[in-house]
Design a protein around this motif. Structure first.
Motif, PDB file in Angstrom:
ATOM      1  N   ARG A  25      -9.979  -2.247   3.796  1.00  0.00           N
ATOM      2  CA  ARG A  25      -9.769  -0.861   4.218  1.00  0.00           C
ATOM      3  C   ARG A  25     -11.046  -0.070   4.112  1.00  0.00           C
ATOM      4  NH1 ARG A  25      -8.094   3.921   1.563  1.00  0.00           N
ATOM      5  NH2 ARG A  25      -7.845   2.765  -0.370  1.00  0.00           N
ATOM      6  N   SER A  58      -1.791   1.342   1.427  1.00  0.00           N
ATOM      7  CA  SER A  58      -3.206   1.642   1.561  1.00  0.00           C
ATOM      8  C   SER A  58      -3.703   2.508   0.428  1.00  0.00           C
ATOM      9  CB  SER A  58      -3.467   2.310   2.907  1.00  0.00           C
ATOM     10  OG  SER A  58      -2.607   3.421   3.023  1.00  0.00           O
ATOM     11  N   GLU A  86      -2.028  -1.581  -3.348  1.00  0.00           N
ATOM     12  CA  GLU A  86      -3.117  -2.234  -2.617  1.00  0.00           C
ATOM     13  C   GLU A  86      -3.741  -3.311  -3.485  1.00  0.00           C
ATOM     14  OE1 GLU A  86      -6.476   0.203  -1.700  1.00  0.00           O
ATOM     15  OE2 GLU A  86      -6.306  -0.325   0.411  1.00  0.00           O
ATOM     16  N   THR A 117     -13.557   0.143  15.930  1.00  0.00           N
ATOM     17  CA  THR A 117     -12.149   0.533  15.953  1.00  0.00           C
ATOM     18  C   THR A 117     -11.748   1.056  17.323  1.00  0.00           C
ATOM     19  OG1 THR A 117     -12.934   2.564  14.969  1.00  0.00           O
ATOM     20  CG2 THR A 117     -11.790   1.040  13.533  1.00  0.00           C
ATOM     21  N   SER A 171      -1.666  -0.612  12.572  1.00  0.00           N
ATOM     22  CA  SER A 171      -1.817   0.408  11.544  1.00  0.00           C
ATOM     23  C   SER A 171      -1.441   1.795  12.041  1.00  0.00           C
ATOM     24  CB  SER A 171      -3.264   0.450  11.048  1.00  0.00           C
ATOM     25  OG  SER A 171      -3.763  -0.840  10.931  1.00  0.00           O
ATOM     26  N   ALA A 191      -3.056  -6.137   3.747  1.00  0.00           N
ATOM     27  CA  ALA A 191      -3.657  -4.909   4.273  1.00  0.00           C
ATOM     28  C   ALA A 191      -2.667  -4.171   5.163  1.00  0.00           C
ATOM     29  CB  ALA A 191      -4.919  -5.252   5.073  1.00  0.00           C
ATOM     30  N   TYR A 242      -4.681  -5.605  14.493  1.00  0.00           N
ATOM     31  CA  TYR A 242      -4.654  -4.925  13.203  1.00  0.00           C
ATOM     32  C   TYR A 242      -4.741  -3.433  13.388  1.00  0.00           C
ATOM     33  CZ  TYR A 242      -6.501  -3.297   8.711  1.00  0.00           C
ATOM     34  OH  TYR A 242      -6.718  -2.612   7.547  1.00  0.00           O
ATOM     35  N   GLN A 243      -5.615  -3.016  14.289  1.00  0.00           N
ATOM     36  CA  GLN A 243      -5.809  -1.600  14.519  1.00  0.00           C
ATOM     37  C   GLN A 243      -4.538  -0.959  15.068  1.00  0.00           C
ATOM     38  OE1 GLN A 243      -7.344   0.459  17.446  1.00  0.00           O
ATOM     39  NE2 GLN A 243      -7.731   1.950  15.867  1.00  0.00           N
ATOM     40  N   GLY A 297      -7.058  -6.195   0.122  1.00  0.00           N
ATOM     41  CA  GLY A 297      -6.674  -5.093   1.011  1.00  0.00           C
ATOM     42  C   GLY A 297      -7.610  -3.919   0.867  1.00  0.00           C
ATOM     43  N   HIS A 298      -7.994  -3.629  -0.363  1.00  0.00           N
ATOM     44  CA  HIS A 298      -8.897  -2.519  -0.596  1.00  0.00           C
ATOM     45  C   HIS A 298     -10.243  -2.766   0.063  1.00  0.00           C
ATOM     46  CE1 HIS A 298     -10.389   0.972  -2.751  1.00  0.00           C
ATOM     47  NE2 HIS A 298     -11.457   0.282  -3.080  1.00  0.00           N
TER      48      HIS A 298
END
Lengths: 747, 334
Positions: free
Chosen positions: B288, B256, B280, A682, A707, B251, A703-704, B284-285
């Motif tokens: 994550r 989330s 979610e 990450t 978010s 996602a 994606y990071q 997606g889960h």
């Protein structure tokens, strides 16, 4: 039985098929229905096109736009300070805050040159010659319309509170704005247009909370007004203020005024840092650092433009070879040239003697800014290092230099003895052995430690283009200390910088390199395996149960969601095969890091498994398209099966196989979920240096960033998306070109 | 071929006369080691795909079995429980499955009509010029990575929905915008598969219909579409399977946290099936949880494998149904 055959009567149609006029109506109705559906079909097409346009619009809208940036140290100011330092340290240059002193010096020396406000030229015009710049000599007309390149407005700054509490200051400014245009030509400057004066008047009215209509001005009678008042600042504005004070006292003003001519920067210091003056006079506008300093001491500066000055470039009246210079010659005269003949061989071979205002002078700032504007990035590395040295503490500087030197032949923060002692000691610095820093590195250091940009607000592209004035207003109100600049979030720095937790400095270099490494391993693994499997299935496999099972299996695998492959990779490559994928088996683990399987190698293998079915299917189709006559011809000539395939079938099928492979690779480039599961880091700032490195990829980085809640990260994500799409576009374009080129070839 | 010792003749230089007998092994071809090695290598390449499938099943099943063997997890609660909160011992997978089904449903509502209509247009109506514009656009849409779609859902679709339906009704993370964008993602898939199916219908059928006076739309709807129906249905099922397996869009845009609910307490249309609230999905889960710190053999780690197994089973079943429809119901005309 009857001789005549029975006439055939058709049975009644069950559907009541119309005839005659009803038939026409029915046909029309059916056609109309068809047209309605045609419109619906068109609408469905438009949805796809609109979706694509909306997608591209969103990305472009976020990837460019206006940005409000606050700097800890304004880069423009740093450049100015550096250039002025160089100019002032030259042995043939005389500097002074007193323009009269400069004028006297120039008048006496035929090889001297200098500049100051126009008023000082006028006062000494018997002994001085005014030079034309690019053929233009300043006068009212060309100063007002801006065609004289060295024209600048003159300012007074104060604060609304001061104006309301200090009657003397208030009256002074009011008197200025009422009568300045009557006196200014006499002093030697140029009057502002009526519109500009009434803007300043408007500001005064607002500061005094006077609710007068725009055209109306209220001038205060100065008779009997008393109090104490300090003005400090520009030597250029000084004679103008002195003239206004003379008039004021003639009109009965009783205030005690201290008027100091110390230079615009010193004047701002007194106004914004010491708080010891009530009005600041300046020949350049206040910059954001000074603004921020004022706000820190509780002052909200208001600006009054009071006149225009034309900077006069003068030489002695004894000078017989100059009447005018070009902008380029001006640059050389004040920087690189040592003798007059260096600039123009027709001029005498004598040293140039320069007379310039001192470091606190706004005139010097203005001259440097206008005649040789330079961005921080364009300075040479030595200048950048000097700026760094001037602006960081010794401790920090030593720490930076110990990590890596600035120059091979010179030490900046250490003495030679200290350095030699450290390098010969038990724990030598890393910088003892590393090569010296390059310019990019020094620029980055400046950004991290000196200028420290901080983005306080962002705007999207469309509002930035359409609502620019509204945004400028908003920026001025909410973030007065910030620079508003138009930024493309996708720029060279973005691509070259590694990731960072501050959005101003973050870039995609780590992610792009990670992506390239992973995709390289994916291609290396999946291409031979995939093509091999395709050859096997098309050329060698007989139609038995096993081979049918393999074929079905491949079709099923192509439909498995990509995240399942991620889980497979996690369990097999990251966990079970950790010894191999972490590099421990090859002794390739970096010292000091924990070995785990979340490496480029695992990611590459996982993605290879993902795209393998696609390559196999594409390969099979390509091989199927090769006409059988090729194979039969080869066999007929006695070649073995493999020889036929290698020399005849494969070359023919290769373009199709390659196209399929390139498309699969571009799919692998865009994959995110399996890599996140397999362990894309990450936050990683070091570039990958081998298949056993930790990594992140471009989609994972996007994606990071998406978010994160802060808006700057959304802009960064949009910029990274632009980079990703460009990469994919080039890959796909290659595939299409290949396909089109080889499609024309007769097989 | 000159020089190649590949002929049927053995030691003697002259071919055997017709009256002579030749031993059997003189007629067999010489074994070539190289060929056999290559063939073995290619066979291994082919088999690797089987190993992949076996690997997937084994890996998922192994960890899932470990998961179900845990004392706090029961199969009954897993399939019927309506709360997924491993931290406090709730292991009901329904909230995740519900969100998956909701999103796939919304995606299908978007993608199926548009995809099918576009396919009909492409196969029945489109001029070559229109094709040359439309097909590249669809290819571009299909080639855009899903993470970009996810960004699009968050930055464009959600604000649009909030403007249309109000900021109070629509949360920042919601199922509707993710579902719509998944639908947009799938349109090219539906279009291309359906168009393949419709184009495979022989021209003679269409020409017969035109000859009988049918309009173009009538031909498309009553002749071509039923003829290609198996392929179109298979396309739909494949699209559903793709929507179920979609990860990044959900996602980023769908939230989330699982939409845990209690039947009877939460309103059905106000919360449980409300598309404007976050929820979610299974995928997606999984993303994550595995993107964070994960210790092997912890409950979270094992739980995502159980969800993965469920997901794999769902998509496998859907894909098998699609293939069965094609093989069993396809109308062959020639």
């Amino acid at each position: 039985m009857s001789e005549q055959p029975e006439t055939y009567i058709a049975p009644e149609p069950k559907f009541g098929y119309p005839s005659g006029p009803k038939l026409g109506a029915q046909i029309q109705a059916r056609h109309r229905r068809g047209q309605v559906w045609y419109v619906l079909l068109g609408a469905s097409l438009i949805v796809s096109i609109l979706a694509l346009i909306a997608l591209l619009y969103t990305i472009v809208n976020d990837a460019f736009g206006l940005v409000a940036v606050e700097y800890k140290n304004d880069p423009g100011r740093l450049v100015l300070d550096q250039q002025e330092k160089i100019m002032l340290s030259d042995p043939d240059t005389v500097s002074s805050e007193d323009d009269n002193e400069l004028a006297a010096g120039i008048a006496n020396d035929p090889y001297a040159v200098g500049f100051f406000g126009y008023a000082y030229y006028q006062n000494n015009s018997d002994n001085l010659t005014l030079l034309a710049v690019d053929g233009i000599t300043p006068d009212t007309a060309n100063v007002e319309d801006g065609s004289y390149p060295l024209a600048r407005p003159l300012f007074l700054y104060s604060d609304a509170d001061i104006l309301q509490k200090n009657q003397a200051a208030n009256v002074l400014i009011n008197y200025y704005l009422t009568h300045v245009n009557e006196e200014i030509s006499g002093v030697g400057y140029f009057p502002l247009s009526a519109g500009r004066i009434s803007q300043s008047q408007q500001t005064w009215k607002q500061a005094n909370e006077l609710d007068l209509p725009a055209g109306q001005w209220a001038s205060i009678n100065p008779e009997g007004v008393g109090g104490r008042l300090t003005i400090a600042g520009s030597s250029t504005v000084y004679p103008l203020t002195e003239r206004m004070l003379q008039r004021l006292q003639a009109d009965g003003f009783a205030g005690a005024v201290t008027d100091e001519s110390v230079g615009s920067s010193a004047g701002y210091r007194q106004f914004c840092v010491d708080g010891s003056s009530d009005i600041a006079a300046a020949s350049r506008p206040m910059n954001q650092n000074e603004f921020a300093a004022c706000r820190k001491i509780g002052r909200q500066p208001v600006e009054f433009a009071v006149g225009t000055d034309a900077l006069a470039i003068v030489v002695s009246a004894q000078n017989d070879f100059l009447t005018g210079v070009t902008a380029d010659e001006l640059r050389q005269i004040f920087t690189t040239a040592q003798k007059w003949s260096d600039v123009n061989p027709n001029w005498p071979d004598e040293t140039i003697k320069r007379y310039i205002p001192g470091a606190d002078s706004g005139t010097l700032d203005f001259f440097v800014e206008t005649v040789f504007p330079v961005a921080l990035e364009d300075l040479p590395q030595e200048a950048l290092t000097a700026i760094l040295a001037d602006n960081v503490s010794l401790g920090l500087g030593r720490r930076i230099e110990s990590e890596q030197r600035f120059a091979a032949d010179q030490l900046v923060f250490f003495t030679e003895a200290q350095w030699a002692e450290a390098c010969d000691g038990a724990e030598p610095y890393a910088g003892c052995t590393l090569p010296p820093r390059d310019k990019e590195n020094v620029l980055l250091l400046l950004e991290e430690n000196v200028t420290v940009p901080n983005i306080v607000a962002v705007w999207k592209l469309v509002p930035s283009l359409l609502n620019r004035t509204a945004i400028e207003q908003e920026a001025l109100e909410k973030y007065p200390a910030a620079n508003l600049q138009f930024s493309s979030w996708v720029n060279l720095d973005f691509i070259r910088s590694p990731q960072s937790s501050t959005p101003e400095l973050a870039g995609v270099r780590t992610a792009v390199l990670g992506s390239l490494w992973v995709v390289a391993i994916t291609a290396l693994v999946s291409f031979p395996l995939g093509v091999g499997a395709a050859i096997y299935l098309e050329e060698y496999a007989t139609d038995n149960r096993l081979n049918r099972l393999i074929q079905t299996n491949i079709s099923n695998l192509a439909g498995v969601p990509s995240i399942i492959y991620g889980m497979l990779g996690l369990a097999v490559f990251v966990r079970a095969l950790e010894v191999i994928t972490s590099g421990a088996a090859f002794g390739a683990v970096d010292v000091g890091t924990t070995a785990n399987g979340r490496t480029i190698l695992s990611a590459g293998f996982t993605l290879a498994l993902l795209i393998l079915p696609i390559i196999i299917i594409a390969g099979q189709e390509a091989l199927r398209a090769v006409p059988n006559s090729m194979r039969q011809g080869g066999m007929a000539l006695g070649a073995t099966k493999w020889q036929t395939i290698w020399s005849h079938v494969l070359p023919n099928a290769l373009p199709g196989i390659l196209t399929g492979t390139i498309l699969s690779i571009s799919r692998a480039l865009g994959e995110t979920a399996p890599l996140v599961v397999v362990g894309a880091s990450t936050f990683i700032t070091t570039d990958p240096n081998g298949p056993f490195s930790k990594f992140t990829t471009l989609p994972a980085q996007i994606y990071q960033w998406t978010s994160r809640p802060q808006p700057e990260f959304q802009n960064l994500a949009a910029a990274a998306i632009v980079v990703l799409l460009v990469l994919l576009l080039s890959l796909n374009a290659t595939a299409i070109l290949l396909r089109n080129r080889y499609a024309r070839r007769p097989s | 071929m000159e020089g190649k010792d590949n002929s049927m003749a053995t030691q003697s230089s002259a071919p055997p006369l017709i009256t002579e007998t030749v031993s059997a092994d003189a007629l067999t071809k010489r074994p070539r080691i190289g060929e056999s090695i290559i063939q073995a290598f290619l066979f291994v390449c082919g088999i690797i795909s089987i190993f992949t499938t076996i690997g997937i099943v084994v890996v998922l099943a192994e960890e899932a079995i470990k998961f179900f063997a845990l004392p706090q997890v029961t199969l009954l609660e897993y399939f019927t429980g309506t709360k997924w909160q491993p931290a406090i011992g709730h292991f009901g997978v329904l909230p995740l499955v519900l969100a998956t089904v909701l999103i796939s449903g919304i995606a299908m509502v978007v993608a199926l009509p548009i995809g099918l209509l576009t396919a009909i247009y492409l196969s029945e109506y489109a001029t070559p010029r229109a094709r040359n514009i439309l097909k590249p656009i669809l290819e571009i849409l299909a080639g855009i990575p899903t993470v970009v779609y996810g960004y699009f859902a968050l930055q464009f679709m959600t604000p649009v929905l909030r403007t249309i339906f109000g900021v109070e009704t629509v949360q920042i993370f919601n199922v509707a915008s993710a579902g719509i964008v998944v639908g947009i993602l799938i349109i090219p898939l539906v279009t291309s598969l359906s168009e393949d199916a419709l184009s495979a219908v022989p021209r003679s059928l269409r020409e017969g219909a035109y000859a009988l006076g049918a309009t173009r739309w009538e031909t498309a709807r009553q002749i071509v579409l039923p003829a290609g129906l198996s392929g179109v249905t298979a396309a739909f099922v494949v699209a559903i399977s793709r929507a179920v397996g979609e990860t990044m869009i959900v996602a980023i845009a769908a939230g989330s946290g699982p939409r845990n609910f209690t039947l009877g307490q939460d309103s059905l249309f106000g919360f449980i099936l409300n598309p404007f609230v976050a929820g979610e999905t299974m995928t997606g889960h999984m993303v994550r949880i595995s993107g964070g710190d994960l210790s092997y053999n912890s409950v979270e780690y094992l739980s995502i494998f159980s969800i993965g197994l469920l997901l794999f089973a769902m998509t496998l079943v859907l894909n098998l149904i699609a293939r069965r429809i094609v093989t069993k119901y396809r109308e062959v005309y020639e």
